[in-house]
Design a protein around this motif. Structure first.
Motif, PDB file in Angstrom:
ATOM      1  N   GLU A 104      70.346 -73.387  -6.075  1.00  0.00           N
ATOM      2  CA  GLU A 104      69.551 -72.676  -6.581  1.00  0.00           C
ATOM      3  C   GLU A 104      69.601 -71.233  -5.234  1.00  0.00           C
ATOM      4  O   GLU A 104      69.628 -70.107  -6.056  1.00  0.00           O
ATOM      5  N   ARG A 105      69.782 -71.605  -4.261  1.00  0.00           N
ATOM      6  CA  ARG A 105      69.545 -70.461  -3.080  1.00  0.00           C
ATOM      7  C   ARG A 105      70.819 -70.048  -2.522  1.00  0.00           C
ATOM      8  O   ARG A 105      70.942 -68.956  -2.273  1.00  0.00           O
ATOM      9  N   ASP A 106      71.899 -70.677  -2.559  1.00  0.00           N
ATOM     10  CA  ASP A 106      73.072 -70.301  -1.774  1.00  0.00           C
ATOM     11  C   ASP A 106      74.378 -70.365  -2.631  1.00  0.00           C
ATOM     12  O   ASP A 106      75.448 -69.578  -1.966  1.00  0.00           O
ATOM     13  N   ALA A 107      74.455 -71.113  -3.597  1.00  0.00           N
ATOM     14  CA  ALA A 107      75.770 -71.254  -4.468  1.00  0.00           C
ATOM     15  C   ALA A 107      76.367 -70.017  -4.727  1.00  0.00           C
ATOM     16  O   ALA A 107      77.660 -69.837  -4.808  1.00  0.00           O
ATOM     17  N   ALA A 108      75.575 -68.961  -5.173  1.00  0.00           N
ATOM     18  CA  ALA A 108      75.997 -67.672  -5.451  1.00  0.00           C
ATOM     19  C   ALA A 108      76.882 -66.983  -4.355  1.00  0.00           C
ATOM     20  O   ALA A 108      77.875 -65.973  -4.665  1.00  0.00           O
ATOM     21  N   ASP A 109      76.779 -67.241  -3.387  1.00  0.00           N
ATOM     22  CA  ASP A 109      77.572 -66.686  -1.919  1.00  0.00           C
ATOM     23  C   ASP A 109      79.029 -67.128  -2.125  1.00  0.00           C
ATOM     24  O   ASP A 109      79.611 -66.450  -1.443  1.00  0.00           O
ATOM     25  N   TYR A 110      79.262 -68.191  -2.700  1.00  0.00           N
ATOM     26  CA  TYR A 110      80.767 -68.694  -2.669  1.00  0.00           C
ATOM     27  C   TYR A 110      81.444 -68.105  -3.831  1.00  0.00           C
ATOM     28  O   TYR A 110      82.446 -68.642  -4.220  1.00  0.00           O
ATOM     29  N   ALA A 111      80.689 -67.693  -4.923  1.00  0.00           N
ATOM     30  CA  ALA A 111      81.444 -66.900  -5.863  1.00  0.00           C
ATOM     31  C   ALA A 111      82.790 -66.199  -5.696  1.00  0.00           C
ATOM     32  O   ALA A 111      82.715 -65.399  -4.878  1.00  0.00           O
ATOM     33  N   GLY A 112      83.879 -66.733  -6.260  1.00  0.00           N
ATOM     34  CA  GLY A 112      85.152 -65.975  -6.265  1.00  0.00           C
ATOM     35  C   GLY A 112      85.785 -66.477  -4.949  1.00  0.00           C
ATOM     36  O   GLY A 112      86.910 -66.194  -4.551  1.00  0.00           O
ATOM     37  N   ARG A 113      85.232 -67.391  -4.122  1.00  0.00           N
ATOM     38  CA  ARG A 113      85.823 -68.094  -3.059  1.00  0.00           C
ATOM     39  C   ARG A 113      86.139 -69.447  -3.325  1.00  0.00           C
ATOM     40  O   ARG A 113      87.126 -70.002  -2.538  1.00  0.00           O
ATOM     41  N   ALA A 114      85.180 -70.156  -4.047  1.00  0.00           N
ATOM     42  CA  ALA A 114      85.432 -71.570  -4.173  1.00  0.00           C
ATOM     43  C   ALA A 114      84.865 -71.926  -5.678  1.00  0.00           C
ATOM     44  O   ALA A 114      83.899 -71.491  -6.059  1.00  0.00           O
ATOM     45  N   ASN A 115      85.451 -72.978  -6.116  1.00  0.00           N
ATOM     46  CA  ASN A 115      84.975 -73.476  -7.393  1.00  0.00           C
ATOM     47  C   ASN A 115      83.888 -74.734  -6.904  1.00  0.00           C
ATOM     48  O   ASN A 115      84.481 -75.719  -6.233  1.00  0.00           O
ATOM     49  N   LEU A 116      82.773 -74.545  -7.564  1.00  0.00           N
ATOM     50  CA  LEU A 116      81.781 -75.483  -7.124  1.00  0.00           C
ATOM     51  C   LEU A 116      81.481 -76.435  -8.229  1.00  0.00           C
ATOM     52  O   LEU A 116      81.440 -76.192  -9.332  1.00  0.00           O
ATOM     53  N   LEU A 117      81.629 -78.087  -7.688  1.00  0.00           N
ATOM     54  CA  LEU A 117      81.013 -78.973  -8.595  1.00  0.00           C
ATOM     55  C   LEU A 117      80.031 -79.595  -7.953  1.00  0.00           C
ATOM     56  O   LEU A 117      80.001 -80.160  -6.866  1.00  0.00           O
ATOM     57  N   ILE A 118      78.815 -79.450  -8.346  1.00  0.00           N
ATOM     58  CA  ILE A 118      77.628 -80.123  -7.706  1.00  0.00           C
ATOM     59  C   ILE A 118      77.163 -81.135  -8.619  1.00  0.00           C
ATOM     60  O   ILE A 118      76.444 -80.841  -9.807  1.00  0.00           O
ATOM     61  N   VAL A 119      76.757 -82.453  -8.162  1.00  0.00           N
ATOM     62  CA  VAL A 119      76.347 -83.508  -8.867  1.00  0.00           C
ATOM     63  C   VAL A 119      74.981 -83.978  -8.075  1.00  0.00           C
ATOM     64  O   VAL A 119      75.166 -84.756  -7.230  1.00  0.00           O
ATOM     65  N   PRO A 120      73.670 -83.302  -8.605  1.00  0.00           N
ATOM     66  CA  PRO A 120      72.626 -83.774  -7.743  1.00  0.00           C
ATOM     67  C   PRO A 120      72.343 -85.119  -7.655  1.00  0.00           C
ATOM     68  O   PRO A 120      71.786 -85.399  -6.688  1.00  0.00           O
ATOM     69  N   CYS A 121      72.423 -85.959  -8.721  1.00  0.00           N
ATOM     70  CA  CYS A 121      71.683 -87.225  -8.667  1.00  0.00           C
ATOM     71  C   CYS A 121      72.732 -88.134  -9.329  1.00  0.00           C
ATOM     72  O   CYS A 121      72.835 -88.213 -10.687  1.00  0.00           O
ATOM     73  N   VAL A 122      73.507 -88.863  -8.710  1.00  0.00           N
ATOM     74  CA  VAL A 122      74.524 -89.673  -9.162  1.00  0.00           C
ATOM     75  C   VAL A 122      73.882 -90.911  -9.884  1.00  0.00           C
ATOM     76  O   VAL A 122      74.296 -91.432 -10.850  1.00  0.00           O
ATOM     77  N   SER A 123      72.698 -91.270  -9.517  1.00  0.00           N
ATOM     78  CA  SER A 123      72.008 -92.501  -9.723  1.00  0.00           C
ATOM     79  C   SER A 123      70.556 -92.235 -10.116  1.00  0.00           C
ATOM     80  O   SER A 123      69.549 -92.575  -9.460  1.00  0.00           O
ATOM     81  N   PRO A 124      70.487 -91.678 -11.366  1.00  0.00           N
ATOM     82  CA  PRO A 124      69.100 -91.519 -11.900  1.00  0.00           C
ATOM     83  C   PRO A 124      68.065 -92.720 -12.040  1.00  0.00           C
ATOM     84  O   PRO A 124      66.900 -92.698 -11.768  1.00  0.00           O
ATOM     85  N   TRP A 125      68.752 -93.900 -12.508  1.00  0.00           N
ATOM     86  CA  TRP A 125      67.724 -95.209 -12.449  1.00  0.00           C
ATOM     87  C   TRP A 125      67.105 -95.394 -11.107  1.00  0.00           C
ATOM     88  O   TRP A 125      66.158 -95.692 -10.959  1.00  0.00           O
ATOM     89  N   GLY A 126      68.031 -95.412 -10.131  1.00  0.00           N
ATOM     90  CA  GLY A 126      67.662 -95.419  -8.920  1.00  0.00           C
ATOM     91  C   GLY A 126      66.618 -94.673  -8.201  1.00  0.00           C
ATOM     92  O   GLY A 126      65.794 -94.765  -7.430  1.00  0.00           O
ATOM     93  N   TYR A 127      66.849 -93.225  -8.646  1.00  0.00           N
ATOM     94  CA  TYR A 127      65.930 -92.076  -8.340  1.00  0.00           C
ATOM     95  C   TYR A 127      64.453 -92.633  -8.730  1.00  0.00           C
ATOM     96  O   TYR A 127      63.645 -92.162  -7.970  1.00  0.00           O
ATOM     97  N   GLU A 128      64.471 -92.980 -10.035  1.00  0.00           N
ATOM     98  CA  GLU A 128      63.263 -93.189 -10.568  1.00  0.00           C
ATOM     99  C   GLU A 128      62.556 -94.483  -9.779  1.00  0.00           C
ATOM    100  O   GLU A 128      61.073 -94.505  -9.827  1.00  0.00           O
ATOM    101  N   ARG A 129      63.237 -95.614  -9.694  1.00  0.00           N
ATOM    102  CA  ARG A 129      62.742 -96.801  -9.024  1.00  0.00           C
ATOM    103  C   ARG A 129      62.435 -96.578  -7.349  1.00  0.00           C
ATOM    104  O   ARG A 129      62.096 -97.230  -6.637  1.00  0.00           O
ATOM    105  N   ILE A 130      63.058 -95.414  -6.883  1.00  0.00           N
ATOM    106  CA  ILE A 130      63.021 -95.383  -5.450  1.00  0.00           C
ATOM    107  C   ILE A 130      64.013 -96.408  -4.810  1.00  0.00           C
ATOM    108  O   ILE A 130      63.316 -97.167  -3.920  1.00  0.00           O
ATOM    109  N   HIS A 131      65.012 -96.670  -5.319  1.00  0.00           N
ATOM    110  CA  HIS A 131      65.918 -97.918  -5.106  1.00  0.00           C
ATOM    111  C   HIS A 131      67.366 -97.239  -4.719  1.00  0.00           C
ATOM    112  O   HIS A 131      68.050 -96.390  -5.078  1.00  0.00           O
ATOM    113  N   ARG A 132      68.079 -98.543  -3.862  1.00  0.00           N
ATOM    114  CA  ARG A 132      69.358 -98.025  -3.381  1.00  0.00           C
ATOM    115  C   ARG A 132      70.482 -98.789  -4.520  1.00  0.00           C
ATOM    116  O   ARG A 132      71.468 -98.184  -4.543  1.00  0.00           O
TER     117      ARG A 132
END
Length: 307
Positions: A104-132
């Protein structure tokens, strides 16, 4: 922080879990927060700035979780690719929200310099259960290998496969928490039929580099940037952090590929795993999120400058 040895309430000491023990463990897991409210809604707010890619979908006991990635809208084949991952362990909150904060805040600074691939939450079931683990009592962060038993890991591997050979950077955002010692490491020992050996939780931020490709100046650049936001974990009396030798202030090394860690999912030149300690009295949740975002910025700045 050190915890005394305790027995885990599921299983028989010395015997690995079978289906009955896994079912007992699963029956005890409760949804404690919403992936849709916390993560998907944040991604929706970024759709005007990124291409949103659904790279997989989990169907766990009738609950469906879309696996979403943010991809640079101005993607160019002549630019290097940087991968940012969070929430491989779903309970590690600042990994998820630090990745979203950077997007949200910083990615725009890298436009034209790098391709960004951002995966914020790889494990959504674990996110909801607060588990590893995922719902099958499998740690996705030991499952990034061929024939992965964790769909979370397998899906991410499929996402990055078409871009292999072009990654300059991968930064994987994690936390080390008190619950590692009070719950997750005892559960791991019980699941695998091994004795639980108490450890020490480091107070502060540190990074885990690749022992095959350490890139210590890169690791130090991340540490130096984060030190302006939150405190760095000191070595313990043995000169270690979580049982590994400190090779540079706040830096330890793992063989990331052979361990099946998310940090080994690409062949990027620059690779690191971040670890913050949100249970420290010296920090706050917002500071942890800010530290993760600062780590991503520092990693990108160093990688793009050094090439």
């Amino acid at each position: 922080m050190t915890n005394p040895d305790t027995s885990y309430p599921i299983g028989t000491p010395g015997q690995s879990w079978g289906e009955a023990e896994r079912a007992q463990w699963l029956a005890g897991q409760r949804k404690q927060r919403s992936h849709a409210d916390d993560v998907l809604s944040a991604i929706d707010r970024l759709r005007d700035r990124f291409d949103v890619v659904e790279y997989g979908r989990l169907d766990y006991a009738g609950e469906t979780y879309p696996l979403l990635a943010l991809k640079s809208r101005d993607w160019r084949d002549d630019l290097p690719v940087a991968l940012v991952t969070g929430g491989v362990h779903g309970y590690e909150t600042s990994g998820v929200h630090g990745a979203l904060r950077f997007a949200e805040r910083d990615a725009a600074d890298y436009a034209g310099r790098a391709n960004l691939l951002i995966v914020p939450c790889v494990s959504p079931w674990g996110y909801e259960r607060i588990h590893r683990w995922n719902m099958h009592a499998i740690d996705p962060n030991r499952s990034f290998r061929d024939d992965s038993p964790a769909e979370e890991a397998a899906a991410l591997m499929r996402l990055v496969a078409p871009v292999q050979g072009r990654f300059l950077l991968h930064i994987d955002l994690h936390e080390t928490t008190d619950s590692d010692e009070s719950e997750f490491r005892p559960a791991l020992a019980a699941r695998d039929g091994k004795p639980y050996e108490p450890g020490e939780i480091p107070d502060g931020f540190y990074t885990v580099g690749d022992s095959v490709n350490p890139q210590l100046p890169f690791q130090q650049a991340v540490i130096d940037a984060v030190a302006k936001v939150t405190h760095i974990a000191p070595a313990d009396a043995r000169g270690e952090i979580i049982g590994s030798t400190v090779v540079s202030p706040g830096v330890i090394l793992y063989p990331v590929k052979s361990l099946g860690l998310c940090a080994g999912v690409t062949d990027a030149t620059y690779v690191t795993t971040t670890e913050v300690y949100p249970d420290s009295p010296r920090t706050t949740p917002d500071e942890c999120n800010a530290a993760q975002a600062a780590a991503v910025r520092a990693a990108l700045d160093h990688a793009l400058t050094a090439g």
